[in-house]
Design an enzyme around this catalytic site. Structure first.
Site, PDB file in Angstrom:
ATOM      1  N   THR A  22      13.211  28.083   8.187  1.00  0.00           N
ATOM      2  CA  THR A  22      12.449  28.500   9.363  1.00  0.00           C
ATOM      3  C   THR A  22      11.266  27.573   9.649  1.00  0.00           C
ATOM      4  O   THR A  22      10.814  26.814   8.791  1.00  0.00           O
ATOM      5  CB  THR A  22      11.928  29.939   9.191  1.00  0.00           C
ATOM      6  OG1 THR A  22      11.015  29.988   8.099  1.00  0.00           O
ATOM      7  CG2 THR A  22      13.072  30.918   8.955  1.00  0.00           C
ATOM      8  N   ASP A  23      10.778  27.696  10.877  1.00  0.00           N
ATOM      9  CA  ASP A  23       9.572  26.966  11.268  1.00  0.00           C
ATOM     10  C   ASP A  23       8.350  27.848  11.004  1.00  0.00           C
ATOM     11  O   ASP A  23       8.473  28.922  10.404  1.00  0.00           O
ATOM     12  CB  ASP A  23       9.654  26.521  12.739  1.00  0.00           C
ATOM     13  CG  ASP A  23       9.772  27.689  13.712  1.00  0.00           C
ATOM     14  OD1 ASP A  23       9.489  28.858  13.331  1.00  0.00           O
ATOM     15  OD2 ASP A  23      10.147  27.440  14.871  1.00  0.00           O
ATOM     16  N   SER A  24       7.202  27.421  11.455  1.00  0.00           N
ATOM     17  CA  SER A  24       5.970  28.170  11.169  1.00  0.00           C
ATOM     18  C   SER A  24       5.953  29.554  11.814  1.00  0.00           C
ATOM     19  O   SER A  24       5.183  30.417  11.398  1.00  0.00           O
ATOM     20  CB  SER A  24       4.745  27.374  11.630  1.00  0.00           C
ATOM     21  OG  SER A  24       4.808  27.147  13.026  1.00  0.00           O
ATOM     22  N   GLY A  25       6.827  29.781  12.803  1.00  0.00           N
ATOM     23  CA  GLY A  25       6.904  31.091  13.445  1.00  0.00           C
ATOM     24  C   GLY A  25       7.922  32.017  12.817  1.00  0.00           C
ATOM     25  O   GLY A  25       8.139  33.125  13.304  1.00  0.00           O
ATOM     26  N   VAL A  27      11.138  31.435  12.686  1.00  0.00           N
ATOM     27  CA  VAL A  27      12.398  31.295  13.421  1.00  0.00           C
ATOM     28  C   VAL A  27      13.173  30.118  12.823  1.00  0.00           C
ATOM     29  O   VAL A  27      12.570  29.098  12.466  1.00  0.00           O
ATOM     30  CB  VAL A  27      12.117  31.038  14.924  1.00  0.00           C
ATOM     31  CG1 VAL A  27      13.381  30.742  15.700  1.00  0.00           C
ATOM     32  CG2 VAL A  27      11.369  32.231  15.524  1.00  0.00           C
TER      33      VAL A  27
END
Length: 141
Positions: A22-25, A27
């Site tokens: 995932t990314d920092s969000g 997602v």
């Protein structure tokens, strides 16, 4: 470019979304779907009875991705349980076209068409798909 299921043989491989995907969000980072698709194609070949390492050593051939068309429909999140499908669309002498989908339950998240080419391990030039693989794959069409 949504790929519809046509009722042909479809293979599914389970994937759990890890934090590293995932990314920092929280997602799934878009490029990681390519890894998910690759894993499912590898497991599809394995389920058909073919190991890619054996293909390379016995036939001096490997499958490489030539083209990918991908549509991101909905996001997946950390800890999601996904299914990645592989469905044979078309087989040529040295190429295979598959439709792949990433699903969360009945929800389609990603749709892709992937063209793979069988190439010689020394020259990386296209070669015919080994007969044993071709015979097995054609039974799925």
């Amino acid at each position: 470019m949504r790929t519809a299921t046509t009722g042909r043989h479809s293979f599914a491989w389970p994937i759990r979304v890890y934090y590293e995907d995932t990314d920092s969000g929280g997602v799934v980072y878009y490029a990681n779907y390519l890894r998910f698709l690759e894993r499912a194609r590898t497991e599809w070949l394995r389920a058909l009875g073919f190991e890619q390492t054996e293909l390379a050593t016995r036939h001096q051939a490997v499958f490489v991705v030539r083209a990918v068309a991908i549509e991101y429909i909905k996001p997946s999140l950390f800890n999601d349980s996904l299914q990645v499908t592989v469905e044979l669309v078309k087989v040529g002498a040295s190429q295979i076209l598959v439709a792949q989908r990433v699903m969360r339950d009945d929800e389609e998240l990603v749709a892709a068409e992937v063209k793979v080419v069988c190439v010689n391990t020394a020259t990386f030039k296209p070669v015919r798909i080994p007969q044993a693989i071709m015979t097995k794959i054609r039974t799925l069409a």
